[in-house]
Design an enzyme around this catalytic site. Sequence first.
Site, PDB file in Angstrom:
ATOM      1  N   PHE A 150     -77.374 -20.835   4.443  1.00  0.00           N
ATOM      2  CA  PHE A 150     -77.423 -21.327   3.061  1.00  0.00           C
ATOM      3  C   PHE A 150     -78.660 -22.193   2.920  1.00  0.00           C
ATOM      4  O   PHE A 150     -78.779 -23.232   3.563  1.00  0.00           O
ATOM      5  CB  PHE A 150     -76.175 -22.131   2.667  1.00  0.00           C
ATOM      6  CG  PHE A 150     -76.278 -22.569   1.230  1.00  0.00           C
ATOM      7  CD1 PHE A 150     -75.890 -21.727   0.198  1.00  0.00           C
ATOM      8  CD2 PHE A 150     -76.837 -23.798   0.891  1.00  0.00           C
ATOM      9  CE1 PHE A 150     -76.038 -22.101  -1.132  1.00  0.00           C
ATOM     10  CE2 PHE A 150     -76.985 -24.178  -0.433  1.00  0.00           C
ATOM     11  CZ  PHE A 150     -76.589 -23.327  -1.446  1.00  0.00           C
ATOM     12  N   ASP A 237     -84.204 -26.603   8.306  1.00  0.00           N
ATOM     13  CA  ASP A 237     -83.626 -27.006   7.020  1.00  0.00           C
ATOM     14  C   ASP A 237     -82.568 -28.051   7.325  1.00  0.00           C
ATOM     15  O   ASP A 237     -81.433 -27.730   7.680  1.00  0.00           O
ATOM     16  CB  ASP A 237     -83.017 -25.797   6.303  1.00  0.00           C
ATOM     17  CG  ASP A 237     -82.397 -26.191   4.957  1.00  0.00           C
ATOM     18  OD1 ASP A 237     -82.211 -27.399   4.718  1.00  0.00           O
ATOM     19  OD2 ASP A 237     -82.088 -25.289   4.164  1.00  0.00           O
ATOM     20  N   LYS A 278     -81.015 -33.868  -0.508  1.00  0.00           N
ATOM     21  CA  LYS A 278     -79.717 -34.548  -0.598  1.00  0.00           C
ATOM     22  C   LYS A 278     -79.790 -36.061  -0.301  1.00  0.00           C
ATOM     23  O   LYS A 278     -80.225 -36.816  -1.156  1.00  0.00           O
ATOM     24  CB  LYS A 278     -78.698 -33.824   0.284  1.00  0.00           C
ATOM     25  CG  LYS A 278     -78.438 -32.397  -0.257  1.00  0.00           C
ATOM     26  CD  LYS A 278     -77.184 -31.742   0.256  1.00  0.00           C
ATOM     27  CE  LYS A 278     -76.878 -30.480  -0.546  1.00  0.00           C
ATOM     28  NZ  LYS A 278     -76.961 -29.231   0.200  1.00  0.00           N
TER      29      LYS A 278
HETATM   30  C1  LIG Z   1     -77.689 -28.019  -0.376  1.00  0.00           C
HETATM   31  C2  LIG Z   1     -78.602 -27.285   0.528  1.00  0.00           C
HETATM   32  C3  LIG Z   1     -79.799 -26.707   0.054  1.00  0.00           C
HETATM   33  C4  LIG Z   1     -80.154 -26.652  -1.405  1.00  0.00           C
HETATM   34  O1  LIG Z   1     -80.302 -27.904  -1.990  1.00  0.00           O
HETATM   35  P1  LIG Z   1     -80.231 -28.047  -3.589  1.00  0.00           P
HETATM   36  O2  LIG Z   1     -80.621 -29.468  -3.838  1.00  0.00           O
HETATM   37  O3  LIG Z   1     -78.825 -27.727  -3.998  1.00  0.00           O
HETATM   38  O4  LIG Z   1     -81.205 -27.073  -4.150  1.00  0.00           O
HETATM   39  C5  LIG Z   1     -80.644 -26.114   0.977  1.00  0.00           C
HETATM   40  N1  LIG Z   1     -80.329 -26.081   2.282  1.00  0.00           N
HETATM   41  C6  LIG Z   1     -79.201 -26.621   2.775  1.00  0.00           C
HETATM   42  C7  LIG Z   1     -78.923 -26.551   4.239  1.00  0.00           C
HETATM   43  C8  LIG Z   1     -78.278 -27.222   1.911  1.00  0.00           C
HETATM   44  O5  LIG Z   1     -77.147 -27.737   2.397  1.00  0.00           O
END
Ligand SMILES: *Cc1c(COP(=O)(O)O)cnc(C)c1O
Length: 429
Positions: A150, A237, A278
């Site tokens: 994700f 990520d 986040k």
């Molecule tokens: C939440 C998330 C995203 C996307 O972030 P948004 O601010 O919702 O666009 C990308 N990668 C990971 C691992 C995430 O948990």
Amino acid sequence: MFIKMAVLEQLTSQQAIELENKYGAHNYHPLPVVLTKGEGVYVWDVDGKRYYDFLSAYSAVNQGHCHPKIVNAMIKQAQTLTLTSRAFHNDMLGKFEKFACQFFGFDKLLPMNTGAEAVETALKLCRKWAYEVKGIAENEAEIIVCENNFHGRTTTIISFSNDPVARRHFGPFTKGFIKIEYDNLVALENALKNNPNVAGFLVEPIQGEAGVYVPSEDYLTKAKALCEQYNVLFIADEVQTGIARTGRLLATCGNCSCESKNCSGSPDVKPDILILGKAISGGVYPVSAVLANDDIMNVIKPGNHGSTFGGNPVAAAVAIAALEVIRDENLADNAFQLGNLFRSELQKYIDTSSIVKLVRGKGLLNAIVINDDEDSDTAWNICLALRDNGLLAKPTHGNIIRFAPPLVMTKNQLLECVSIIIKTLKQFE
Ligand SMILES: *Cc1c(COP(=O)(O)O)cnc(C)c1O
């Protein structure tokens, strides 16, 4: 007059939900609870009922709801200067960039707003590096990704998702991605060898949305070594795993400033490109960032990439405060200790349980797997019962519930939460 009343009126839960259903696009399926206030580890609904928040806005609120230091930084900056665009300099952006580069151990930072934008930025950076430094032929670069990833919701990012619900009827998709099994080094090496067009490997240190899948102990270190061997960028990520969530400042703790004792003995993996979002703002404002060293980041030249709001003074002030809170309140250590306690307490119950199969995770990023089918509604029903018992969590799949409270929790609060969770699970045995 009409609009003013509609905004100020105190809505019941029912009314608030009906408004969203009627006027909002149906792109989410929220748990039926309507929140109106948050403080620390708690949120309150419109009827005044208090809950422990065990989602933390998908780990954006690691520092706790409405942390006064972060909120005050935002108010102060919002009253001074909010947005200049990058057409001009502002006196906060450089401070944030320096602070974050030193905090995480990189030469340079590129600021964006959301996690998906930061992932897009990392992909563009990786491709440009591939053409201009590695020497891959134009339009031939490929990036390896993992199954069940994700990384966000843009057209390119869903191009390499394998969630049918996220992809269906959104094609045509972006090319240039190779998908391999997560936590499989043989698959990674097979994808790397004999393919000189591979530019990068994009990976989540723990797959959060997939259900908090923690890879084997040596996976990240060995994956990084393979990437080095084949001159491929290792792109982490850490939008969900970063900023103390897993008991360390980063799940890939390279040479960051984190002095956490939990890092010693753990594998050191320094990504070539680090993606954050986040909790970099403590959940008060959208801030994301991509970090890399000069040999990579310097391929980006004026006009190549940008964002009107990225790097604005409010974002910069908020992010500095949010990272200071992580450091000053020792939130990585707290997440490490409470995470161990959480899993060991739940494990004792699971040993006697027929409804829960297992608990897994790192720090305060954990999940339980329910003993039922992936497409059952048992996890959803357990979350409704948890809500009734004063704790908010959300299934990531039909049979997986993620538990990720704010990291400012105390030991006693955590033990109270464990007893709420066990009491609730017993209703389903
Ligand atoms: C939440 C998330 C995203 C996307 O972030 P948004 O601010 O919702 O666009 C990308 N990668 C990971 C691992 C995430 O948990």
